[in-house]
Design an enzyme around this catalytic site. Structure first.
Site, mmCIF file in Angstrom:
data_model
loop_
_atom_site.group_PDB
_atom_site.id
_atom_site.type_symbol
_atom_site.label_atom_id
_atom_site.label_comp_id
_atom_site.label_asym_id
_atom_site.label_seq_id
_atom_site.Cartn_x
_atom_site.Cartn_y
_atom_site.Cartn_z
ATOM 1 N N ASN A 8 12.297 19.167 -10.462
ATOM 2 C CA ASN A 8 12.774 19.505 -11.811
ATOM 3 C C ASN A 8 12.608 21.018 -11.984
ATOM 4 O OD1 ASN A 8 13.191 19.918 -14.522
ATOM 5 N ND2 ASN A 8 11.824 18.266 -15.200
ATOM 6 N N ARG A 91 16.622 16.827 -11.245
ATOM 7 C CA ARG A 91 17.027 16.782 -12.642
ATOM 8 C C ARG A 91 18.072 17.874 -12.856
ATOM 9 N NH1 ARG A 91 14.132 19.188 -17.879
ATOM 10 N NH2 ARG A 91 15.550 18.277 -19.383
ATOM 11 N N HIS A 180 18.092 14.283 -22.916
ATOM 12 C CA HIS A 180 16.959 13.350 -22.722
ATOM 13 C C HIS A 180 17.445 11.985 -22.224
ATOM 14 C CE1 HIS A 180 14.285 15.459 -25.979
ATOM 15 N NE2 HIS A 180 13.953 15.885 -24.761
ATOM 16 N N ARG A 241 12.382 24.072 -32.613
ATOM 17 C CA ARG A 241 13.827 24.030 -32.909
ATOM 18 C C ARG A 241 14.080 23.409 -34.278
ATOM 19 N NH1 ARG A 241 15.502 20.998 -27.496
ATOM 20 N NH2 ARG A 241 13.717 21.844 -26.389
ATOM 21 N N ASP A 282 2.417 22.765 -31.850
ATOM 22 C CA ASP A 282 1.708 21.623 -31.258
ATOM 23 C C ASP A 282 1.275 20.652 -32.355
ATOM 24 O OD1 ASP A 282 -0.371 19.935 -30.120
ATOM 25 O OD2 ASP A 282 -0.240 21.272 -28.389
ATOM 26 N N ASN A 334 1.350 9.435 -28.186
ATOM 27 C CA ASN A 334 -0.044 9.772 -28.490
ATOM 28 C C ASN A 334 -0.421 9.809 -29.964
ATOM 29 O OD1 ASN A 334 -1.029 10.362 -25.760
ATOM 30 N ND2 ASN A 334 0.492 12.000 -25.815
ATOM 31 N N GLU A 384 10.389 10.296 -16.485
ATOM 32 C CA GLU A 384 11.700 10.745 -16.000
ATOM 33 C C GLU A 384 11.688 10.933 -14.486
ATOM 34 O OE1 GLU A 384 11.281 13.571 -19.325
ATOM 35 O OE2 GLU A 384 13.461 13.713 -19.248
HETATM 36 P P1 AMP Z 1 6.106 16.536 -24.367
HETATM 37 O O1 AMP Z 1 7.137 17.592 -24.612
HETATM 38 O O2 AMP Z 1 6.670 15.154 -24.256
HETATM 39 O O3 AMP Z 1 5.149 16.868 -23.273
HETATM 40 O O4 AMP Z 1 5.214 16.490 -25.706
HETATM 41 C C1 AMP Z 1 4.507 17.592 -26.171
HETATM 42 C C2 AMP Z 1 4.038 17.307 -27.584
HETATM 43 O O5 AMP Z 1 3.144 16.184 -27.600
HETATM 44 C C3 AMP Z 1 3.255 18.466 -28.220
HETATM 45 O O6 AMP Z 1 3.796 18.800 -29.483
HETATM 46 C C4 AMP Z 1 1.864 17.908 -28.379
HETATM 47 O O7 AMP Z 1 1.282 18.375 -29.518
HETATM 48 C C5 AMP Z 1 2.116 16.424 -28.530
HETATM 49 N N1 AMP Z 1 0.888 15.678 -28.257
HETATM 50 C C6 AMP Z 1 0.247 15.500 -27.094
HETATM 51 N N2 AMP Z 1 -0.883 14.775 -27.294
HETATM 52 C C7 AMP Z 1 -0.959 14.499 -28.622
HETATM 53 C C8 AMP Z 1 -1.888 13.805 -29.454
HETATM 54 N N3 AMP Z 1 -2.975 13.231 -28.956
HETATM 55 N N4 AMP Z 1 -1.630 13.754 -30.778
HETATM 56 C C9 AMP Z 1 -0.533 14.330 -31.311
HETATM 57 N N5 AMP Z 1 0.369 14.989 -30.565
HETATM 58 C C10 AMP Z 1 0.182 15.080 -29.250
#
Ligand code: AMP
Length: 399
Positions: A8, A91, A180, A241, A282, A334, A384
């Site tokens: 990827n 990918r 996605h 975004r 985040d 999560n 993925e």
């Molecule tokens: P991804 O792009 O699928 O890797 O997801 C990243 C996002 O997942 C980020 O915004 C992280 O803040 C969120 N994330 C990861 N762990 C947690 C958690 N325990 N609680 C809330 N958000 C989470």
């Protein structure tokens, strides 16, 4: 038994993983970061141990060289030699209207991916470089392209046409493509297994909530609508975004001195949860700030959930009957509280969350709806890379 290398390639990073197929067993994975910077890094983990190296990585050629070195390292390597790799899967972000499925890569595919780069200028060129460098490394071994857009090629015109003059579609192919797709396809198929249902007569609303986020309506195993559009900017409020916005806002800002590049940065990098909360992109930071009483953070969470509920409601209205809503991606997998906030407003369309099950499932896969809920709510861990390995194995060696 065959070992499949999954690649990827991003503009400045390269993720890879080796799968043993058809067992679907991951043998190890790694990440090359900061390609093109003064100093780069490769980090690999496998049951044999960790491998890391910091060195300048000027381009993807050097990155692939490091991947080969890490994969075959005497101590922490995943392979004895590169000869063990039977095929590679890549990918590729954009397949335009050309690919509705994954394909074995040949000269024509390389040409087409290059041509479609106009629609994904940040993504397709590094994807293409990754493919060419892997061909250099693996020679004539089969290589497969797996497109983010392919799953959504089943969208009907009613879902993919914008309300703009038709000639813009005919001349520039301006339409909704969706992204996605590999994740939505994977989780929708996992959900069928979890629900013990077949694709026929099953409708699923798949919510991929990560830093990028999109929702897809899946009917009879096919994508029939999705929230991302011409680019991955449309739809949900994401980490940085904006998602949907009145296009007139851009005209307003252009008149006030914003440039094309300024608007690009504003909408792609400074908006979304970061722009709304002023805290972070985040979700963990935003949830923490909201708990501590930060009003903007709380409002950002409210906007986030409201937009998702709107899409779920819209897709439910266009599906014969919604059998399941699936949550996946970093946030969907999560964040127990985000799932609760989203589902908290959907009882009117037959979506009833069981708060206890939501807590218990936590960060695992499982069903989190009440037993009496007409719509099942499930958490599925997306993968993925595994889907790419499956497609590669199936195409290169037959199902
Ligand atoms: P991804 O792009 O699928 O890797 O997801 C990243 C996002 O997942 C980020 O915004 C992280 O803040 C969120 N994330 C990861 N762990 C947690 C958690 N325990 N609680 C809330 N958000 C989470």
């Amino acid at each position: 038994m065959a070992k499949i290398l999954v690649i990827n390639c991003g503009s400045s990073s390269l993720k890879y993983e080796v799968y043993e197929m058809p067992e679907k067993k991951s043998l190890g994975k790694g990440l090359v970061e900061r390609i093109g910077d003064a100093m780069g890094k490769i980090a690999q983990e496998s049951p044999k141990g960790e491998y890391t190296e910091e060195t300048p990585i000027p381009d993807h050629r050097k990155a692939m060289e490091l991947v080969r070195k890490a994969l075959t390292d005497g101590k922490a390597g995943i392979l004895g030699s590169m000869d063990e790799i039977a095929a590679a899967g890549h990918r590729v972000v954009h397949g335009g209207e050309y690919y509705a499925e994954s394909v074995i890569i040949d000269e024509k595919v390389l040409e087409t991916v290059d041509r479609v780069s106009e629609l994904a200028p940040l993504h397709n060129p590094p994807n293409l470089t990754g493919i060419k460098e892997t061909i250099n490394l693996l020679g004539k071994k089969p290589q497969v392209a797996v497109f983010d857009t392919a799953f959504h090629q089943t969208l009907p015109p009613a879902a993919y046409l914008y309300g703009i003059p038709r000639e813009l579609y005919e001349k520039y192919r301006i339409r909704r493509y969706g992204f996605h797709g590999t994740s939505h396809r994977y989780v929708a198929s996992q959900a069928l297994t979890m629900l013990k249902r077949s694709a026929e007569n099953t409708s699923i609303i798949s919510c991929h909530l990560g830093n990028g986020a999109s929702i897809t309506a899946v009917k009879n195993g096919k994508s029939v609508d999705t929230s991302m559009g011409f680019t991955p900017l449309e739809g949900l409020v994401m980490g940085t975004r904006s998602g949907d916005i009145d296009p007139a806002v851009l005209l307003f800002l252009l008149k006030r001195g914003y440039t094309e590049a300024g608007l690009d940065t504003l909408l792609n990098k400074k908006s979304g949860m970061l722009g709304l909360s002023g805290v972070s992109n985040d979700m963990r930071d935003i949830e923490k700030a909201a708990k501590e009483g930060d009003k903007n953070a709380q409002e950002a969470l409210d906007v986030y959930a409201c937009r998702i509920r709107k899409y779920i409601g819209a897709y439910a209205a266009n599906l014969p009957k919604t059998d399941a809503i699936v949550f996946t991606g970093g946030i969907g997998q999560n964040s127990v509280s985000t799932r609760a906030q989203i589902c908290g407003g959907l009882e009117g369309i037959g979506v009833f969350l069981d708060p206890k099950k939501n807590e218990e499932v936590g960060r695992k896969a499982g069903i989190i709806s009440a037993d009496y809920s007409p719509v099942t709510i499930a958490v599925i861990i997306t993968n993925e890379e595994l889907q790419i390995a499956i497609d590669t194995y199936d195409l290169a060696f037959g199902k």
